[in-house]
Design a protein around this motif. Structure first.
Motif, PDB file in Angstrom:
ATOM      1  N   ASN A   1     -12.292   4.394   8.972  1.00 20.24           N
ATOM      2  CA  ASN A   1     -10.975   4.884   8.576  1.00 20.24           C
ATOM      3  C   ASN A   1     -10.561   6.043   9.457  1.00 20.24           C
ATOM      4  O   ASN A   1     -11.348   6.561  10.253  1.00 20.24           O
TER       5      ASN A   1
ATOM      6  N   ALA B   1       0.828  -1.203   0.000  1.00 21.45           N
ATOM      7  CA  ALA B   1       0.000   0.000   0.000  1.00 21.45           C
ATOM      8  C   ALA B   1       0.862   1.251   0.000  1.00 21.45           C
ATOM      9  O   ALA B   1       1.904   1.318   0.662  1.00 21.45           O
TER      10      ALA B   1
ATOM     11  N   SER C   1      -1.980   5.642   5.260  1.00 27.41           N
ATOM     12  CA  SER C   1      -1.737   4.685   4.193  1.00 27.41           C
ATOM     13  C   SER C   1      -3.083   4.122   3.778  1.00 27.41           C
ATOM     14  O   SER C   1      -3.708   3.386   4.541  1.00 27.41           O
ATOM     15  N   VAL C   2      -3.536   4.487   2.582  1.00 24.54           N
ATOM     16  CA  VAL C   2      -4.884   4.161   2.116  1.00 24.54           C
ATOM     17  C   VAL C   2      -5.866   4.746   3.131  1.00 24.54           C
ATOM     18  O   VAL C   2      -6.109   5.941   3.138  1.00 24.54           O
ATOM     19  N   TRP C   3      -6.427   3.921   4.030  1.00 20.39           N
ATOM     20  CA  TRP C   3      -7.323   4.450   5.062  1.00 20.39           C
ATOM     21  C   TRP C   3      -6.771   4.191   6.461  1.00 20.39           C
ATOM     22  O   TRP C   3      -7.504   4.293   7.442  1.00 20.39           O
TER      23      TRP C   3
END
Length: 332
Positions: free
Chosen positions: A82, A40, A58-60
């Motif tokens: 998140n 990710a 990182s992403v959610w």
């Protein structure tokens, strides 16, 4: 904090770089967030004043990275899916939002302890809120929707007093984007930018909105009419250092205690669908703009596509591509 080291070390280093091909920064890869996919992408949002703490997502998955300790995954409370970190302090605490993964709202302001435990701060009565910044004294600032209204107001939160509306009775919207340890804030009230100073009150800033503020009350900001970035200093006013320059900063990452500013330029590459080439820069009065990628000594290719803050000892939080990985990293 190691601010006193900056005067004898960092400022002369800028002068050396001007006269020789010196690459003063090395890269520290922050790595993946524990428990998340190692593939990710990782971005960062802020660095602490002393350069020891970086926060991001990182992403959610929200995280805090600490020098000597590495990555810490932050908790997301029950009922939320998140988290997003917007700022960190020198103690490893972070502020931001918790919310849902595929829509902008509802989000709620949140604060994370140094152990990663989360506290939901609530709202001013509306559907959403966002904590945008914190200082090292535990004061959190942000913006929250009001009840039964599309209007949102700037707030201040403390453990003792909870969330307080900073512009009560205002018919329009207000927001606050940064705060220093003296309690000075970068604010927008209605459509007008201000700096708030305790004991002084609101100080109008003309057409330029302050976006980051250092411990002395210096601000880095933008004139959103023409997109020019600048720096505000008491007794000097706004210096629009990018006027007439091919470097125009779309994002302001931070300003340190010596007035060095970091930011990111976006250059349109394709209008439809829009795509941009992003380049991170450091600005100093002595050298003007310097591309950060040119100042990095690394054993593998590094592409710096965004910069999120500069500490008072010169360390920088940035993100981009590090070898094959999309990573956040510390430049030290």
């Amino acid at each position: 904090m190691r601010t006193p080291l900056l005067a004898p070390l960092f400022v002369p280093l800028l002068a050396v770089c001007a006269s020789a091909q010196v690459r003063p920064y090395r890269v520290v890869d922050l790595g993946p967030v524990p428990g998340g996919s190692p593939l990710a992408g990782v971005t960062c949002a802020a660095i602490s004043d002393d350069g020891e703490v970086i926060g991001g997502t990182s992403v959610w998955d929200p995280y805090v990275w600490r020098s000597g300790a590495g990555m810490l995954a932050l908790q997301v409370p029950a009922g939320f899916l998140n988290g997003t970190v917007h700022d960190v302090d020198v103690f490893g605490q972070a502020v931001g939002t918790v919310g849902l993964p595929t829509v902008s709202y509802p989000t709620t302001a949140a604060r994370w302890s140094a152990t990663g435990a989360v506290q939901v701060l609530g709202t001013l009565g509306g559907l959403f809120s966002s904590a945008t910044a914190t200082n090292n004294l535990g004061v959190v600032v942000g913006t929250s929707q009001l009840p039964g209204s599309s209007v949102s107001h700037a707030f201040e939160w403390t453990a003792a007093g909870g969330m307080v509306d900073l512009t009560p009775g205002l018919a329009g919207s207000s927001s606050v984007v940064d705060i220093n340890d003296a309690g000075q804030m970068c604010m927008v009230i209605g459509s007008a930018p201000y700096r708030f100073t305790p004991g002084v009150g609101l100080e109008p800033l003309g057409n330029v909105q302050g976006l980051r503020i250092n411990r002395f009350g210096q601000m880095a900001g933008k004139d959103f009419v023409n997109g020019t970035a600048g720096r505000y200093t008491d007794g000097v006013g706004w210096e629009m250092f990018a006027a007439g320059s091919p470097v125009q900063l779309r994002e302001i990452g931070g300003i340190d205690g010596f007035g060095h500013v970091v930011g990111t330029q976006w250059v349109l590459q394709n209008p439809s669908p829009p795509s941009y080439q992003k380049t991170a820069y450091l600005y100093s009065s002595a050298l003007g703009f310097r591309r950060l990628a040119d100042w990095i000594d690394a054993p593998q290719p590094v592409f710096v596509t965004g910069v999120s803050g500069i500490a008072d000892d010169g360390r920088i939080a940035a993100y981009g591509a590090l070898g094959p990985n999309n990573r956040a990293f510390l430049l030290e």
